[in-house]
Design a protein around this motif. Structure first.
Motif, PDB file in Angstrom:
ATOM      1  N   SER A  43       0.813  -0.837  -0.004  1.00 16.53           N
ATOM      2  CA  SER A  43      -0.016   0.441  -0.229  1.00 16.53           C
ATOM      3  C   SER A  43       0.976   1.361  -0.212  1.00 16.53           C
ATOM      4  O   SER A  43       2.054   0.835   0.671  1.00 16.53           O
ATOM      5  CB  SER A  43      -0.603   0.327   1.463  1.00 16.53           C
ATOM      6  OG  SER A  43      -1.240  -0.710   1.007  1.00 16.53           O
ATOM      7  N   TYR A  45       1.767   3.576   1.298  1.00 15.83           N
ATOM      8  CA  TYR A  45       1.062   4.563   2.379  1.00 15.83           C
ATOM      9  C   TYR A  45       2.755   5.021   3.244  1.00 15.83           C
ATOM     10  O   TYR A  45       3.917   4.924   2.863  1.00 15.83           O
ATOM     11  CB  TYR A  45       1.184   3.507   4.157  1.00 15.83           C
ATOM     12  CG  TYR A  45      -0.394   3.282   4.222  1.00 15.83           C
ATOM     13  CD1 TYR A  45      -1.487   3.970   3.870  1.00 15.83           C
ATOM     14  CD2 TYR A  45      -0.957   1.765   4.175  1.00 15.83           C
ATOM     15  CE1 TYR A  45      -2.694   3.743   2.982  1.00 15.83           C
ATOM     16  CE2 TYR A  45      -1.681   1.430   3.424  1.00 15.83           C
ATOM     17  CZ  TYR A  45      -3.452   2.684   3.659  1.00 15.83           C
ATOM     18  OH  TYR A  45      -4.503   2.010   2.667  1.00 15.83           O
ATOM     19  N   ILE A  57      -4.828  -2.272   4.169  1.00 13.02           N
ATOM     20  CA  ILE A  57      -3.714  -2.677   3.942  1.00 13.02           C
ATOM     21  C   ILE A  57      -3.565  -3.841   3.025  1.00 13.02           C
ATOM     22  O   ILE A  57      -3.739  -4.981   2.969  1.00 13.02           O
ATOM     23  CB  ILE A  57      -3.210  -2.734   4.810  1.00 13.02           C
ATOM     24  CG1 ILE A  57      -3.304  -1.776   6.199  1.00 13.02           C
ATOM     25  CG2 ILE A  57      -0.978  -2.640   5.210  1.00 13.02           C
ATOM     26  CD1 ILE A  57      -2.898  -1.866   7.321  1.00 13.02           C
ATOM     27  N   THR A  58      -2.212  -3.652   1.882  1.00  6.10           N
ATOM     28  CA  THR A  58      -1.973  -4.381   1.287  1.00  6.10           C
ATOM     29  C   THR A  58      -0.745  -4.860   1.085  1.00  6.10           C
ATOM     30  O   THR A  58       0.196  -4.455   1.689  1.00  6.10           O
ATOM     31  CB  THR A  58      -2.339  -4.432  -0.963  1.00  6.10           C
ATOM     32  OG1 THR A  58      -1.470  -3.101  -0.643  1.00  6.10           O
ATOM     33  CG2 THR A  58      -3.799  -4.360  -0.918  1.00  6.10           C
ATOM     34  N   MET A  72      -4.240  -8.959   1.798  1.00  7.60           N
ATOM     35  CA  MET A  72      -5.496  -7.656   2.019  1.00  7.60           C
ATOM     36  C   MET A  72      -5.716  -7.878   3.754  1.00  7.60           C
ATOM     37  O   MET A  72      -7.119  -9.015   3.063  1.00  7.60           O
ATOM     38  CB  MET A  72      -5.942  -7.490   0.895  1.00  7.60           C
ATOM     39  CG  MET A  72      -6.828  -5.743   1.309  1.00  7.60           C
ATOM     40  SD  MET A  72      -7.984  -6.012  -0.190  1.00  7.60           S
ATOM     41  CE  MET A  72      -6.685  -5.511  -1.909  1.00  7.60           C
TER      42      MET A  72
END
Length: 155
Positions: A43, A45, A57-58, A72
């Protein structure tokens, strides 16, 4: 489908603010996961990103035999400085529900993890859990415990 529950507790001699600040950042999970799992947050971030309900969130992870899997999770619940919950939306488990609780205690914080998970696949999943998955999860959390001890000056 068989479901399993695991619980872990860990004392950390740090403030509740410091504990929450570290564990509520998705990128810090990589710091407490064994290197052989090749765990990477995919993700977009930053280190300053904090969890919120609905956050997706991946990850890429290689839990077994170096096979790369996509994973995920969704942060479904957050109560600031008390707890948060992540649930798998896509990945290797039929069910993944992980609660992270934080409680201020004399001298620091008691963190409690409660994990409910399921493999699926009927009898093959039960066998896989007994043979591999349960032990791998325990390994991951033992590694995490030691990494947290080292990070927060316990050893």
């Amino acid at each position: 489908m068989n479901t399993y529950e695991r619980r872990w507790e860990q004392f950390m001699p740090i403030s509740l603010d410091e504990a929450w600040n570290f564990f509520s950042s998705p990128l810090n999970l990589q710091k407490i996961t064994p290197a052989d799992m090749k765990f990477t947050v995919t993700s977009p971030y930053t280190a300053d990103t904090k969890m919120y309900p609905g956050m997706i969130i991946t990850y890429k992870v290689s839990p077994v035999l170096g096979i790369k899997l996509n994973w995920m999770t969704e942060i479904t619940h957050v109560q600031d400085k008390v707890y948060f919950v992540d649930e798998q939306r896509f990945g290797p488990y039929a069910l993944w529900h992980h609660q992270h609780h934080f409680k201020e205690v004399p001298g620091g914080v008691l963190m409690t993890d409660i994990l409910n998970y399921a493999i699926g696949y009927g009898p093959a999943g039960i066998f896989a859990n007994k043979l591999l998955v349960k032990n791998k999860i325990e390994q991951i959390f033992k590694y995490r415990e030691k990494a947290i001890e080292k990070m927060f000056g316990l050893s």
